[in-house]
Structures are given as structure tokens and as C-alpha cells.
Motif scaffolding. Structure first.
Motif, PDB file in Angstrom:
ATOM      1  N   PRO A 161      -1.532   1.066  -8.589  1.00 20.80           N
ATOM      2  CA  PRO A 161      -2.490   0.587  -7.580  1.00 20.80           C
ATOM      3  C   PRO A 161      -3.097  -0.783  -7.896  1.00 20.80           C
ATOM      4  O   PRO A 161      -3.316  -1.592  -6.991  1.00 20.80           O
ATOM      5  CB  PRO A 161      -3.571   1.665  -7.572  1.00 20.80           C
ATOM      6  CG  PRO A 161      -2.885   2.892  -8.050  1.00 20.80           C
ATOM      7  CD  PRO A 161      -1.846   2.430  -9.022  1.00 20.80           C
ATOM      8  N   SER A 213       0.847   4.091  -2.875  1.00 26.04           N
ATOM      9  CA  SER A 213       0.485   5.473  -2.574  1.00 26.04           C
ATOM     10  C   SER A 213       1.570   6.456  -2.995  1.00 26.04           C
ATOM     11  O   SER A 213       1.287   7.614  -3.295  1.00 26.04           O
ATOM     12  CB  SER A 213       0.190   5.634  -1.087  1.00 26.04           C
ATOM     13  OG  SER A 213       1.382   5.495  -0.341  1.00 26.04           O
ATOM     14  N   ARG A 214       2.805   5.994  -3.041  1.00 28.62           N
ATOM     15  CA  ARG A 214       3.906   6.857  -3.462  1.00 28.62           C
ATOM     16  C   ARG A 214       4.116   6.835  -4.978  1.00 28.62           C
ATOM     17  O   ARG A 214       4.988   7.514  -5.498  1.00 28.62           O
ATOM     18  CB  ARG A 214       5.197   6.441  -2.771  1.00 28.62           C
ATOM     19  CG  ARG A 214       5.191   6.739  -1.291  1.00 28.62           C
ATOM     20  CD  ARG A 214       6.393   6.158  -0.613  1.00 28.62           C
ATOM     21  NE  ARG A 214       6.296   6.298   0.823  1.00 28.62           N
ATOM     22  CZ  ARG A 214       6.866   7.271   1.520  1.00 28.62           C
ATOM     23  NH1 ARG A 214       7.578   8.180   0.903  1.00 28.62           N
ATOM     24  NH2 ARG A 214       6.731   7.321   2.824  1.00 28.62           N
ATOM     25  N   ASP A 219       0.828  -1.206   0.000  1.00 28.46           N
ATOM     26  CA  ASP A 219       0.000   0.000   0.000  1.00 28.46           C
ATOM     27  C   ASP A 219       0.863   1.258   0.000  1.00 28.46           C
ATOM     28  O   ASP A 219       0.544   2.237  -0.678  1.00 28.46           O
ATOM     29  CB  ASP A 219      -0.928   0.016   1.213  1.00 28.46           C
ATOM     30  CG  ASP A 219      -2.116  -0.908   1.049  1.00 28.46           C
ATOM     31  OD1 ASP A 219      -2.481  -1.187  -0.112  1.00 28.46           O
ATOM     32  OD2 ASP A 219      -2.674  -1.340   2.068  1.00 28.46           O
ATOM     33  N   MET A 220       1.954   1.231   0.754  1.00 32.01           N
ATOM     34  CA  MET A 220       2.839   2.385   0.805  1.00 32.01           C
ATOM     35  C   MET A 220       3.476   2.638  -0.563  1.00 32.01           C
ATOM     36  O   MET A 220       3.543   3.772  -1.038  1.00 32.01           O
ATOM     37  CB  MET A 220       3.943   2.186   1.844  1.00 32.01           C
ATOM     38  CG  MET A 220       4.769   3.423   2.077  1.00 32.01           C
ATOM     39  SD  MET A 220       6.256   3.229   3.082  1.00 32.01           S
ATOM     40  CE  MET A 220       5.834   1.996   4.260  1.00 32.01           C
TER      41      MET A 220
END
Length: 92
Positions: free
Chosen positions: A69, A63-64, A59-60
Motif C-alpha cells: 500500500p 488492494s489485491r 489502488d486495485m
């Protein structure tokens, strides 16, 4: 080799971003690998913990902008599918 100043700057920026992205990508791969190894074992709590860490790291990275996704979602789905199969295997 680049001829313009803007192209030279762009090369420098791309190199910095590549190194930055590589750290998150490698970290996510490592956590996923540890989760898969734990899921092939017999300790359910270790496998659950390793899977949670892998999902958090995926997820990190998503998100970056390091991972797409959908790519992160697919990997998380596969990890959870393997974890559920492990739970089924151990409860029998």
C-alpha cells in the motif's frame, strides 16, 4: 528439487500466484507509463484521464496485495505532483 509432497504443491501454488500477480503489476506499470507520457504533452484532459486510470489501477493492485500500500501511495503521490506541475506549466 523439492522432496516432499507439500513442497511440490507449494511450488505449483507459487507459480500460479506469481503469474496472477504479474498481470496486475504489469498493468499498473503500463497505466503509469501512459499517464507520464500524457503529462509531458499539452492536452490537460488526456493527462487527467490517464492519471485517474493509473491511480485506479494502482489502488486495485494494492488492494489485491500485489503492491504494498505504501508503494502504491508513493506512486500516486508522484503522479499527482507531476500532474499539478503540468497544470502550472499550461496555465502560465
Amino acid at each position: 528439487m523439492a522432496n516432499t509432497r507439500s513442497a511440490i504443491k507449494r511450488i505449483r501454488q507459487n507459480e500460479k500466484r506469481r503469474e496472477y500477480n504479474q498481470t496486475f503489476r504489469n498493468r499498473a506499470r503500463t497505466f503509469v507509463k501512459k499517464a507520464r507520457i500524457a503529462q509531458h504533452g499539452t492536452d490537460l484532459n488526456t493527462a487527467i484521464d490517464a492519471t485517474r486510470k493509473a491511480i485506479r489501477d494502482l489502488d486495485m493492485a494494492a488492494s489485491r496485495g500485489v503492491l504494498h500500500p505504501n508503494n502504491a501511495a508513493r506512486r500516486k503521490s508522484r503522479l499527482m505532483k507531476q500532474l499539478n506541475a503540468m497544470k502550472q506549466r499550461l496555465t502560465k
